[in-house]
Design a protein around this motif. Structure first.
Motif, PDB file in Angstrom:
ATOM      1  N   LEU A  66       0.951  -1.242  -0.606  1.00  0.00           N
ATOM      2  CA  LEU A  66      -0.296  -0.157  -0.110  1.00  0.00           C
ATOM      3  C   LEU A  66       0.688   1.069   0.128  1.00  0.00           C
ATOM      4  N   ALA A  67       2.377   1.430   0.663  1.00  0.00           N
ATOM      5  CA  ALA A  67       2.768   2.006   0.954  1.00  0.00           C
ATOM      6  C   ALA A  67       3.626   2.292  -0.736  1.00  0.00           C
ATOM      7  N   ALA A  68       4.250   1.558  -1.361  1.00  0.00           N
ATOM      8  CA  ALA A  68       4.209   1.968  -2.114  1.00  0.00           C
ATOM      9  C   ALA A  68       3.073   2.640  -3.534  1.00  0.00           C
ATOM     10  N   ALA A  69       2.020   1.663  -3.297  1.00  0.00           N
ATOM     11  CA  ALA A  69       0.748   2.443  -3.935  1.00  0.00           C
ATOM     12  C   ALA A  69       0.604   3.958  -3.863  1.00  0.00           C
ATOM     13  N   VAL A  70       0.254   3.626  -3.501  1.00  0.00           N
ATOM     14  CA  VAL A  70       0.253   5.022  -2.935  1.00  0.00           C
ATOM     15  C   VAL A  70       1.237   6.419  -2.731  1.00  0.00           C
ATOM     16  N   ALA A  71       3.054   6.273  -3.032  1.00  0.00           N
ATOM     17  CA  ALA A  71       3.798   7.049  -3.196  1.00  0.00           C
ATOM     18  C   ALA A  71       3.896   8.239  -3.889  1.00  0.00           C
ATOM     19  N   PRO A  72       4.213   9.063  -4.057  1.00  0.00           N
ATOM     20  CA  PRO A  72       4.151  10.213  -5.013  1.00  0.00           C
ATOM     21  C   PRO A  72       5.442   9.847  -5.664  1.00  0.00           C
ATOM     22  N   ALA A  73       4.897  10.779  -7.128  1.00  0.00           N
ATOM     23  CA  ALA A  73       5.814  10.403  -8.016  1.00  0.00           C
ATOM     24  C   ALA A  73       6.594  11.515  -7.751  1.00  0.00           C
ATOM     25  N   GLU A  74       8.173  11.193  -8.360  1.00  0.00           N
ATOM     26  CA  GLU A  74       9.442  12.339  -8.337  1.00  0.00           C
ATOM     27  C   GLU A  74       9.196  13.381  -8.855  1.00  0.00           C
ATOM     28  N   PRO A  75       9.334  14.418  -8.302  1.00  0.00           N
ATOM     29  CA  PRO A  75       8.818  15.451  -8.911  1.00  0.00           C
ATOM     30  C   PRO A  75      10.085  16.093 -10.550  1.00  0.00           C
ATOM     31  N   VAL A  76       9.794  15.611 -11.860  1.00  0.00           N
ATOM     32  CA  VAL A  76      10.434  16.492 -12.650  1.00  0.00           C
ATOM     33  C   VAL A  76      10.630  17.462 -12.905  1.00  0.00           C
ATOM     34  N   ALA A  77      11.569  17.872 -12.472  1.00  0.00           N
ATOM     35  CA  ALA A  77      12.503  19.883 -12.406  1.00  0.00           C
ATOM     36  C   ALA A  77      11.854  20.353 -13.595  1.00  0.00           C
ATOM     37  N   GLU A  78      11.351  21.428 -13.914  1.00  0.00           N
ATOM     38  CA  GLU A  78      11.561  22.028 -15.509  1.00  0.00           C
ATOM     39  C   GLU A  78      12.453  22.490 -16.279  1.00  0.00           C
ATOM     40  N   THR A  79      13.557  22.155 -17.149  1.00  0.00           N
ATOM     41  CA  THR A  79      14.531  23.128 -17.625  1.00  0.00           C
ATOM     42  C   THR A  79      13.677  23.542 -18.696  1.00  0.00           C
ATOM     43  N   THR A  80      14.341  24.815 -19.373  1.00  0.00           N
ATOM     44  CA  THR A  80      14.111  25.705 -19.848  1.00  0.00           C
ATOM     45  C   THR A  80      15.135  25.145 -21.543  1.00  0.00           C
ATOM     46  N   PRO A  81      14.221  25.490 -22.816  1.00  0.00           N
ATOM     47  CA  PRO A  81      15.083  25.412 -24.290  1.00  0.00           C
ATOM     48  C   PRO A  81      16.102  25.569 -24.536  1.00  0.00           C
ATOM     49  N   VAL A  82      16.862  25.637 -24.438  1.00  0.00           N
ATOM     50  CA  VAL A  82      18.321  25.935 -25.218  1.00  0.00           C
ATOM     51  C   VAL A  82      18.272  26.194 -26.782  1.00  0.00           C
ATOM     52  N   GLU A  83      17.864  27.005 -27.552  1.00  0.00           N
ATOM     53  CA  GLU A  83      17.494  26.765 -29.114  1.00  0.00           C
ATOM     54  C   GLU A  83      18.946  27.055 -28.901  1.00  0.00           C
ATOM     55  N   PRO A  84      19.267  26.755 -30.690  1.00  0.00           N
ATOM     56  CA  PRO A  84      20.653  26.163 -31.023  1.00  0.00           C
ATOM     57  C   PRO A  84      21.170  28.086 -32.018  1.00  0.00           C
ATOM     58  N   ALA A  85      22.339  28.043 -31.638  1.00  0.00           N
ATOM     59  CA  ALA A  85      23.349  29.841 -31.817  1.00  0.00           C
ATOM     60  C   ALA A  85      22.533  30.138 -33.495  1.00  0.00           C
ATOM     61  N   PRO A  86      22.924  30.873 -34.098  1.00  0.00           N
ATOM     62  CA  PRO A  86      21.886  30.689 -35.128  1.00  0.00           C
ATOM     63  C   PRO A  86      23.188  30.706 -36.381  1.00  0.00           C
ATOM     64  N   ASP A  87      24.528  30.819 -36.321  1.00  0.00           N
ATOM     65  CA  ASP A  87      25.621  30.269 -36.901  1.00  0.00           C
ATOM     66  C   ASP A  87      25.583  28.618 -37.042  1.00  0.00           C
ATOM     67  N   LEU A  88      25.564  27.911 -35.856  1.00  0.00           N
ATOM     68  CA  LEU A  88      26.444  27.097 -35.502  1.00  0.00           C
ATOM     69  C   LEU A  88      24.502  25.458 -35.953  1.00  0.00           C
ATOM     70  N   PRO A  89      25.414  24.899 -36.780  1.00  0.00           N
ATOM     71  CA  PRO A  89      24.548  23.588 -36.773  1.00  0.00           C
ATOM     72  C   PRO A  89      23.595  22.450 -35.820  1.00  0.00           C
ATOM     73  N   ALA A  90      22.783  22.514 -35.760  1.00  0.00           N
ATOM     74  CA  ALA A  90      21.805  22.178 -34.521  1.00  0.00           C
ATOM     75  C   ALA A  90      22.194  20.420 -34.407  1.00  0.00           C
ATOM     76  N   ALA A  91      22.616  20.224 -32.892  1.00  0.00           N
ATOM     77  CA  ALA A  91      23.410  19.201 -32.446  1.00  0.00           C
ATOM     78  C   ALA A  91      22.908  18.025 -33.064  1.00  0.00           C
ATOM     79  N   GLU A  92      23.775  16.888 -33.425  1.00  0.00           N
ATOM     80  CA  GLU A  92      22.991  15.428 -34.064  1.00  0.00           C
ATOM     81  C   GLU A  92      22.641  14.639 -32.315  1.00  0.00           C
ATOM     82  N   PRO A  93      21.007  14.361 -32.415  1.00  0.00           N
ATOM     83  CA  PRO A  93      20.934  13.487 -31.598  1.00  0.00           C
ATOM     84  C   PRO A  93      21.928  12.484 -31.520  1.00  0.00           C
TER      85      PRO A  93
END
Length: 346
Positions: A274-301
Motif C-alpha cells: 500500500l505504501a508503494a502504491a500511494v507513494a507520490p512520483a518524484e517531481p521532474v525538474a522543469e528546464t528551459t529549452p536551449v535554442e541553437p546558435a544562429p550560425d551553428l548547425p543543430a547538434a545531432e542527437p
C-alpha cells in the motif's frame, strides 16, 4: 395563691365556679382556655402546655384538663409551664392528676412557675428549668367578707392551706414544713441554679452559647450505583496534565502511532504494498529549452546505446532471413543506376 370565700353560709368550696360562670354569662364572654395539649415531635411523648392563669374568673376549670389527660396514652408526657398561678384547689387537682397518670411526667418551666403553678411543677417525675426561667413560692391569700369571726376563720384556713403547700415542697426537696413556710412568708424567687440547689428542680438547662457553629449534617454513604460507575475500575484516572511540547512533535508521534496501528492490523507485507502504491512520483525538474546558435548547425542527437544481444538470437538470425530473389538480384544494379541518374539529372 388565691382562695375565695364568698361567705360563711355559702361555704368555702360552694360557689367559686358558679360565680365564674355567672360572671362570664353576664359579660357575654366565653371561657378562656389556659392550657393546650398537643402531640410532640416524638410520637411516644405528649406535650401539655399550661400558659396562663390557673382557673379563676376568666379561665377554665381543672376538670376539663383532667378529662383530656385521661386520653393521653403516650408513655411520656412533657408539661410546659408559664403561669403566674391562680386557684389553689384547681392547681392541687391538676397536680394530683399528673401524679396519678401512668406516663412518665417531665415538667419544664419555660418562663415562670409562681404560686400554685409551682405546686403543679412539684408533681413531675423530673423538673427542668429553662434558661432564665424563675420559680416563686409564697403564702396563700384570699378574700372574705363577714364579721370578725369570719375573718378569724379565714386566717386559720389560709394558714392551713399554706401548711399544706409547704408539705408539697418539703416532700419534693426535703426539709421541714416550718422551713418552707418561712421561705413562703418571705415570697422567695428562684433562678434555675437556685431551684436546683434547693431541691425544687432536677436540672437547669444551659443556654446555647452564642456563635456556636451548627453541627454539620452527617454525610450519607455513597450509593452502590454511584460506585458501580467508577471509571477507575477501567483504568481511567482523570485527564492527564498537559505537558509542554515542541511544534510538530506531537503530530509526528500521533502519525507514527496511527501508522503502527495500521501495520498491526493488515500485516507488514500488505502495508508495504500500500505504501508503494500511494507513494507520490518524484517531481521532474522543469528546464528551459536551449535554442541553437544562429550560425551553428543543430547538434545531432546522440545515437542510442546498442542493446546487448541475446546470444541465442544471434546464432539463429541467419536461419530466419529470406533468401534473395534471383530476378531481384539481376535487376538490382539497373534499378540503382537509374535512380542515381535520375537524381543526378534532376
Amino acid at each position: 395563691m388565691r382562695i375565695t370565700l364568698p361567705g360563711k353560709a355559702a361555704g368555702i368550696m360552694a360557689s367559686q365556679r358558679e360565680q365564674a360562670e355567672q360572671q362570664r354569662a353576664r359579660l357575654g364572654v366565653e371561657a378562656r382556655s389556659w392550657y393546650r395539649i398537643t402531640n410532640a415531635a416524638d410520637p411516644d411523648e405528649a406535650e401539655v402546655m399550661i400558659y396562663d392563669e390557673v382557673g379563676g374568673w376568666w379561665g377554665t376549670t381543672a376538670d376539663d384538663l383532667i378529662a383530656e389527660l385521661k386520653g393521653i396514652s403516650a408513655p411520656r408526657m412533657r408539661v410546659r409551664i408559664n403561669s403566674p398561678g391562680g386557684s389553689v384547689f384547681e392547681g392541687i387537682a391538676i397536680a394530683n392528676a399528673l401524679r396519678a397518670h401512668p406516663a412518665s411526667v417531665t415538667v419544664q418551666v419555660d418562663a415562670i412557675a409562681a404560686s400554685i403553678a409551682s405546686v403543679i411543677a412539684m408533681a413531675g417525675d423530673r423538673i427542668e428549668m429553662a434558661p432564665n426561667s424563675m420559680l416563686m413560692i409564697h403564702d396563700a391569700s384570699g378574700m372574705a367578707w363577714g364579721n370578725a369571726q369570719d375573718m378569724e376563720e379565714m386566717a386559720e384556713l389560709l394558714d392551713l392551706i399554706s401548711d399544706n403547700i409547704a408539705d408539697a415542697y418539703a416532700q419534693r426537696a426535703g426539709g421541714t414544713r416550718e422551713q418552707w413556710r418561712d421561705r413562703m412568708r418571705a415570697e422567695t424567687w428562684y433562678l434555675p441554679e437556685d431551684a436546683v440547689a434547693n431541691g425544687l428542680a432536677d436540672e437547669a438547662v444551659p443556654a446555647p452559647k452564642a456563635g456556636t457553629p451548627a453541627a454539620e449534617p452527617e454525610t450519607e454513604p455513597e450509593p452502590e450505583m454511584a460506585r458501580a460507575w467508577d471509571l477507575a475500575a477501567y483504568g481511567y484516572h482523570g485527564p492527564r496534565a498537559e505537558q509542554p511540547k515542541a511544534e510538530g512533535v506531537e503530530l509526528e508521534r500521533e502519525s507514527h502511532t496511527l501508522h503502527e496501528d495500521i501495520r498491526s492490523l493488515i500485516g507488514e507485507e500488505i502495508a508495504a504494498q500500500l505504501a508503494a502504491a500511494v507513494a507520490p512520483a518524484e517531481p521532474v525538474a522543469e528546464t528551459t529549452p536551449v535554442e541553437p546558435a544562429p550560425d551553428l548547425p543543430a547538434a545531432e542527437p546522440e545515437p542510442e546505446a546498442p542493446t546487448a544481444e541475446d546470444p541465442w538470437a544471434a546464432m539463429t538470425a541467419h536461419l530466419t532471413q529470406d533468401e534473395p530473389d534471383a530476378w531481384s538480384v539481376l535487376v538490382s544494379t539497373l534499378t540503382t543506376t537509374a535512380s542515381s541518374s535520375a537524381a543526378t539529372e534532376a
